[in-house]
Design a protein around this motif. Structure first.
Motif, PDB file in Angstrom:
ATOM      1  N   THR A  36       0.823  -1.212   0.000  1.00 24.40           N
ATOM      2  CA  THR A  36       0.000   0.000   0.000  1.00 24.40           C
ATOM      3  C   THR A  36       0.859   1.265   0.000  1.00 24.40           C
ATOM      4  O   THR A  36       0.438   2.298  -0.514  1.00 24.40           O
ATOM      5  N   LEU A  37       2.066   1.185   0.536  1.00 21.65           N
ATOM      6  CA  LEU A  37       2.969   2.337   0.505  1.00 21.65           C
ATOM      7  C   LEU A  37       3.447   2.647  -0.916  1.00 21.65           C
ATOM      8  O   LEU A  37       3.855   3.763  -1.200  1.00 21.65           O
ATOM      9  N   ARG A  38       3.395   1.668  -1.797  1.00 24.52           N
ATOM     10  CA  ARG A  38       3.839   1.842  -3.185  1.00 24.52           C
ATOM     11  C   ARG A  38       2.739   2.395  -4.084  1.00 24.52           C
ATOM     12  O   ARG A  38       2.976   2.675  -5.245  1.00 24.52           O
ATOM     13  N   ARG A  39       1.559   2.515  -3.557  1.00 25.47           N
ATOM     14  CA  ARG A  39       0.398   2.921  -4.344  1.00 25.47           C
ATOM     15  C   ARG A  39       0.473   4.394  -4.739  1.00 25.47           C
ATOM     16  O   ARG A  39       0.971   5.223  -3.982  1.00 25.47           O
ATOM     17  N   VAL A  40      -0.047   4.708  -5.894  1.00 24.60           N
ATOM     18  CA  VAL A  40      -0.047   6.087  -6.391  1.00 24.60           C
ATOM     19  C   VAL A  40      -1.130   6.884  -5.669  1.00 24.60           C
ATOM     20  O   VAL A  40      -2.292   6.492  -5.658  1.00 24.60           O
ATOM     21  N   THR A  41      -0.733   7.993  -5.059  1.00 24.44           N
ATOM     22  CA  THR A  41      -1.677   8.916  -4.433  1.00 24.44           C
ATOM     23  C   THR A  41      -1.326  10.333  -4.882  1.00 24.44           C
ATOM     24  O   THR A  41      -0.188  10.619  -5.251  1.00 24.44           O
ATOM     25  N   ALA A  42      -2.319  11.208  -4.845  1.00 22.32           N
ATOM     26  CA  ALA A  42      -2.094  12.607  -5.224  1.00 22.32           C
ATOM     27  C   ALA A  42      -3.262  13.447  -4.727  1.00 22.32           C
ATOM     28  O   ALA A  42      -4.328  12.924  -4.394  1.00 22.32           O
ATOM     29  N   ASP A  43      -3.071  14.740  -4.703  1.00 26.07           N
ATOM     30  CA  ASP A  43      -4.122  15.687  -4.344  1.00 26.07           C
ATOM     31  C   ASP A  43      -5.050  15.831  -5.542  1.00 26.07           C
ATOM     32  O   ASP A  43      -4.611  16.141  -6.648  1.00 26.07           O
ATOM     33  N   ASN A  44      -6.353  15.613  -5.327  1.00 33.18           N
ATOM     34  CA  ASN A  44      -7.308  15.744  -6.428  1.00 33.18           C
ATOM     35  C   ASN A  44      -8.189  16.981  -6.292  1.00 33.18           C
ATOM     36  O   ASN A  44      -9.192  17.108  -6.972  1.00 33.18           O
ATOM     37  N   GLY A  45      -7.836  17.868  -5.391  1.00 33.47           N
ATOM     38  CA  GLY A  45      -8.617  19.077  -5.196  1.00 33.47           C
ATOM     39  C   GLY A  45      -9.627  18.943  -4.068  1.00 33.47           C
ATOM     40  O   GLY A  45     -10.114  19.926  -3.542  1.00 33.47           O
ATOM     41  N   ILE A  46      -9.958  17.722  -3.696  1.00 29.09           N
ATOM     42  CA  ILE A  46     -10.897  17.467  -2.601  1.00 29.09           C
ATOM     43  C   ILE A  46     -10.198  16.737  -1.469  1.00 29.09           C
ATOM     44  O   ILE A  46     -10.450  16.982  -0.300  1.00 29.09           O
ATOM     45  N   ASN A  47      -9.304  15.821  -1.825  1.00 21.48           N
ATOM     46  CA  ASN A  47      -8.596  14.994  -0.848  1.00 21.48           C
ATOM     47  C   ASN A  47      -7.099  15.079  -1.146  1.00 21.48           C
ATOM     48  O   ASN A  47      -6.670  14.780  -2.263  1.00 21.48           O
ATOM     49  N   ALA A  48      -6.304  15.464  -0.146  1.00 29.43           N
ATOM     50  CA  ALA A  48      -4.864  15.646  -0.360  1.00 29.43           C
ATOM     51  C   ALA A  48      -4.135  14.337  -0.642  1.00 29.43           C
ATOM     52  O   ALA A  48      -3.112  14.322  -1.307  1.00 29.43           O
ATOM     53  N   GLN A  49      -4.634  13.215  -0.146  1.00 27.92           N
ATOM     54  CA  GLN A  49      -3.994  11.911  -0.345  1.00 27.92           C
ATOM     55  C   GLN A  49      -4.957  10.942  -1.040  1.00 27.92           C
ATOM     56  O   GLN A  49      -5.146   9.827  -0.605  1.00 27.92           O
ATOM     57  N   SER A  50      -5.545  11.366  -2.127  1.00 27.49           N
ATOM     58  CA  SER A  50      -6.490  10.532  -2.852  1.00 27.49           C
ATOM     59  C   SER A  50      -5.762   9.413  -3.587  1.00 27.49           C
ATOM     60  O   SER A  50      -4.788   9.657  -4.291  1.00 27.49           O
ATOM     61  N   SER A  51      -6.240   8.167  -3.410  1.00 27.53           N
ATOM     62  CA  SER A  51      -5.645   7.080  -4.186  1.00 27.53           C
ATOM     63  C   SER A  51      -6.045   7.279  -5.633  1.00 27.53           C
ATOM     64  O   SER A  51      -7.189   7.586  -5.945  1.00 27.53           O
ATOM     65  N   ARG A  52      -5.096   7.122  -6.505  1.00 22.78           N
ATOM     66  CA  ARG A  52      -5.318   7.346  -7.936  1.00 22.78           C
ATOM     67  C   ARG A  52      -5.412   6.025  -8.674  1.00 22.78           C
ATOM     68  O   ARG A  52      -5.309   5.974  -9.885  1.00 22.78           O
ATOM     69  N   SER A  53      -5.606   4.945  -7.945  1.00 25.47           N
ATOM     70  CA  SER A  53      -5.587   3.617  -8.536  1.00 25.47           C
ATOM     71  C   SER A  53      -6.477   2.681  -7.731  1.00 25.47           C
ATOM     72  O   SER A  53      -6.944   3.011  -6.656  1.00 25.47           O
ATOM     73  N   HIS A  54      -6.686   1.489  -8.298  1.00 28.09           N
ATOM     74  CA  HIS A  54      -7.368   0.409  -7.589  1.00 28.09           C
ATOM     75  C   HIS A  54      -6.291  -0.491  -6.995  1.00 28.09           C
ATOM     76  O   HIS A  54      -5.282  -0.764  -7.636  1.00 28.09           O
ATOM     77  N   LEU A  55      -6.496  -0.948  -5.778  1.00 22.91           N
ATOM     78  CA  LEU A  55      -5.582  -1.892  -5.132  1.00 22.91           C
ATOM     79  C   LEU A  55      -6.283  -3.235  -5.029  1.00 22.91           C
ATOM     80  O   LEU A  55      -7.420  -3.311  -4.559  1.00 22.91           O
ATOM     81  N   VAL A  56      -5.603  -4.293  -5.491  1.00 20.37           N
ATOM     82  CA  VAL A  56      -6.154  -5.645  -5.437  1.00 20.37           C
ATOM     83  C   VAL A  56      -5.188  -6.510  -4.627  1.00 20.37           C
ATOM     84  O   VAL A  56      -4.007  -6.593  -4.955  1.00 20.37           O
ATOM     85  N   VAL A  57      -5.709  -7.130  -3.573  1.00 18.30           N
ATOM     86  CA  VAL A  57      -4.935  -8.062  -2.755  1.00 18.30           C
ATOM     87  C   VAL A  57      -5.651  -9.404  -2.839  1.00 18.30           C
ATOM     88  O   VAL A  57      -6.845  -9.492  -2.538  1.00 18.30           O
ATOM     89  N   VAL A  58      -4.926 -10.428  -3.286  1.00 16.20           N
ATOM     90  CA  VAL A  58      -5.529 -11.749  -3.441  1.00 16.20           C
ATOM     91  C   VAL A  58      -4.803 -12.737  -2.533  1.00 16.20           C
ATOM     92  O   VAL A  58      -3.571 -12.823  -2.561  1.00 16.20           O
ATOM     93  N   TYR A  59      -5.580 -13.437  -1.717  1.00 19.94           N
ATOM     94  CA  TYR A  59      -5.050 -14.515  -0.889  1.00 19.94           C
ATOM     95  C   TYR A  59      -5.484 -15.831  -1.521  1.00 19.94           C
ATOM     96  O   TYR A  59      -6.642 -15.979  -1.915  1.00 19.94           O
TER      97      TYR A  59
END
Length: 185
Positions: free
Chosen positions: A76-99
């Protein structure tokens, strides 16, 4: 004894990034780089021996919940985040974790996919431009594709449009008829 394995992927701009690949350095560059491997689309088996849909990801055996949590936290630390004008740390991607639970011979006995979807964005509200706009359009498109797949499955149509986005291609093994899907909002 059965073994538990985990893989983690990020879908950014309809590109799958393998967040569990060796040498991943926790980058949040907006373009995939050597430090975060781009998962290949293939129908052949990989060195790990397990595929998720048609997208080859790096699987990691885990001994216990603490080890699994550490792997996911690192991803999750490697995930792309950025400010989108509403949220300063908005995730810019989908994260999929499969067990996956595998028998001693490597045969997969069961799996569960946990997905953190990037939220849909109204472009007029966020006033996104440039790269942020491109991200929002890509995320909205993949969310629509996911809706199309679920609609096709519920309606029992002959064709299910899994290939309309990388998200639905990656989740195809989890979104087939007969699989259980829970959407938590």
């Amino acid at each position: 004894p059965h073994k538990l394995s985990v893989c983690m992927a990020e879908i950014y701009l309809d590109t799958v990034r393998d967040l569990g690949a060796e040498g991943s350095a926790g980058t949040t560059d907006l373009t995939p780089s050597a430090s975060t491997a781009v998962a290949g689309v293939t129908s052949a088996s990989t060195a790990s021996g397990i595929m998720t849909g048609e997208i080859a990801l790096t699987w990691h055996p885990v001994k216990d919940a603490a080890e699994a949590e550490a792997k996911v936290s690192t991803a999750t630390l490697r995930r792309v985040t950025a400010d989108n004008g509403i949220n300063a740390q908005s995730s810019r991607s989908h994260l999929v974790v499969v067990y996956a639970l595998c028998a001693p011979n490597g045969e997969r006995r069961g799996q569960i996919a946990l997905v953190d979807l990037a939220g849909s964005e109204r472009l007029a509200r966020t006033e996104a431009t440039g790269e942020r706009r491109e991200e929002a359009v890509s995320n909205n498109k993949s969310l629509s594709a996911r809706g199309d797949v679920l609609h096709a499955l519920i309606g029992k149509t002959e064709h299910v449009p899994y290939r309309n986005s990388r998200l639905t291609t990656l989740l195809q093994p989890c979104l087939r008829r007969g699989c259980r899907v829970a959407l938590i909002v």
